[in-house]
Design an enzyme around this catalytic site. Structure first.
Site, PDB file in Angstrom:
ATOM      1  N   ASP A   1       0.819  -1.217   0.000  1.00  0.00           N
ATOM      2  CA  ASP A   1       0.000   0.000   0.000  1.00  0.00           C
ATOM      3  C   ASP A   1       0.851   1.264   0.000  1.00  0.00           C
ATOM      4  O   ASP A   1       1.963   1.270   0.523  1.00  0.00           O
ATOM      5  CB  ASP A   1      -0.906   0.043   1.249  1.00  0.00           C
ATOM      6  CG  ASP A   1      -1.935  -1.062   1.253  1.00  0.00           C
ATOM      7  OD1 ASP A   1      -2.119  -1.702   0.203  1.00  0.00           O
ATOM      8  OD2 ASP A   1      -2.544  -1.288   2.313  1.00  0.00           O
ATOM      9  N   LYS A   2       0.286   2.318  -0.532  1.00  0.00           N
ATOM     10  CA  LYS A   2       0.961   3.623  -0.582  1.00  0.00           C
ATOM     11  C   LYS A   2       1.537   4.006   0.785  1.00  0.00           C
ATOM     12  O   LYS A   2       2.691   4.388   0.903  1.00  0.00           O
ATOM     13  CB  LYS A   2      -0.046   4.696  -1.039  1.00  0.00           C
ATOM     14  CG  LYS A   2       0.542   6.102  -1.059  1.00  0.00           C
ATOM     15  CD  LYS A   2      -0.512   7.155  -1.377  1.00  0.00           C
ATOM     16  CE  LYS A   2       0.091   8.553  -1.312  1.00  0.00           C
ATOM     17  NZ  LYS A   2      -0.915   9.605  -1.502  1.00  0.00           N
TER      18      LYS A   2
END
Length: 273
Positions: A88-89
């Protein structure tokens, strides 16, 4: 591109995804290992892995194209060169990138066989019961919000997270917090975050799956400030192990927790003595 006629006044041009030209962008990468087949990157929180939805420039892929030009696998198409898996970012930590298609296929099989060893560390609210165990559910798109995932009853993909509690912090003016380690058997989107929220122990700083508007009667000021600085889920992909595509030997990599995570952990350790 295809044309879709809605009525006499409206015509929509549909562009195939591959036509998006991905530009190179100079971003310094933290490469902890490199050979002719693979790269191991320690991704900072805040960096998106590949272009999409409004971010076509400052992603890991743009940085990879800048540094490696066309010397990356293209199995996943032109918009995802070298990309075998994602994190995830707002999650930091280790990611493997394939430099050629042979390596990509070899790694891809290990991911689909769930034989890749991946260990994450996280800070969660409260105490997990039992302190160590396995969470096995299905995970699919949330019905309430299509951007999010959730534990589902019938549809969805099998998701298995094995976790162990490393330390519980029970400190005055701070809710109970646990430092946990998770080993993934599967790698579903947002898996650890969804599983922890499902257990009622969402991750510190998780804007999407965390408890909304946490109410504290009294909160340690130093902790409150460090929590604000964190401003992302306290989740770090700490270890990554796999069979090397050329040597067929199992190799392991480990990365340190990043500064924003360490600051909270150091404070919790200091206050608990």
């Amino acid at each position: 591109s295809k044309k879709l006629k809605v009525n006499d006044n409206i015509e929509i041009n549909l562009l195939p995804r591959e036509e998006i030209k991905i530009e190179s962008y100079k971003i310094k990468l933290n490469i902890i290992h490199e050979d002719k087949d693979v790269l191991i990157i320690n991704k900072p929180a805040g960096m998106v892995v590949h272009p999409g939805a409004g971010n076509y420039k400052k992603t890991l892929v743009n940085a990879l194209i800048y540094k490696y030009k066309k010397n990356l696998s293209d199995i996943n198409g032109k918009t995802r060169p070298g990309i075998v898996h994602r994190i995830d970012k707002e999650t930091s930590g280790l990611l493997v990138v394939a430099k050629n298609n042979k390596a990509h296929a070899h790694l891809g099989k290990q991911f689909s066989d769930h034989s890749i060893a991946r260990t994450y560390q996280a800070l969660v609210w409260g105490v997990l019961r039992p302190l160590s165990g396995g969470i096995k559910t299905l995970i699919g798109r949330s019905r309430k919000n299509r951007q999010l995932m959730s534990v589902t009853e019938i549809t969805g993909k099998k998701a298995v997270t094995n976790y162990a509690t490393l330390k519980v912090f029970d400190i005055k003016d701070i809710p109970k917090i646990s430092l946990i380690e998770c080993k993934l058997e599967t790698g579903r989107t947002h898996q650890i975050r969804v599983h922890m929220a499902y257990k009622g122990n969402s991750l510190l700083g998780d804007q999407q799956y965390g408890k909304k508007n946490l109410k504290f009667k009294k909160l340690n000021e130093d902790f409150a400030n460090k929590l604000k600085v964190l401003n992302r889920q306290a989740l770090h992909a700490k270890k990554l192990g796999f069979i090397h595509p050329s040597t067929n030997k199992f190799i392991n990599f480990e990365s340190d927790l990043p500064a924003d995570f360490i600051k909270i952990l150091d404070l919790l350790n200091k206050l608990s003595h």
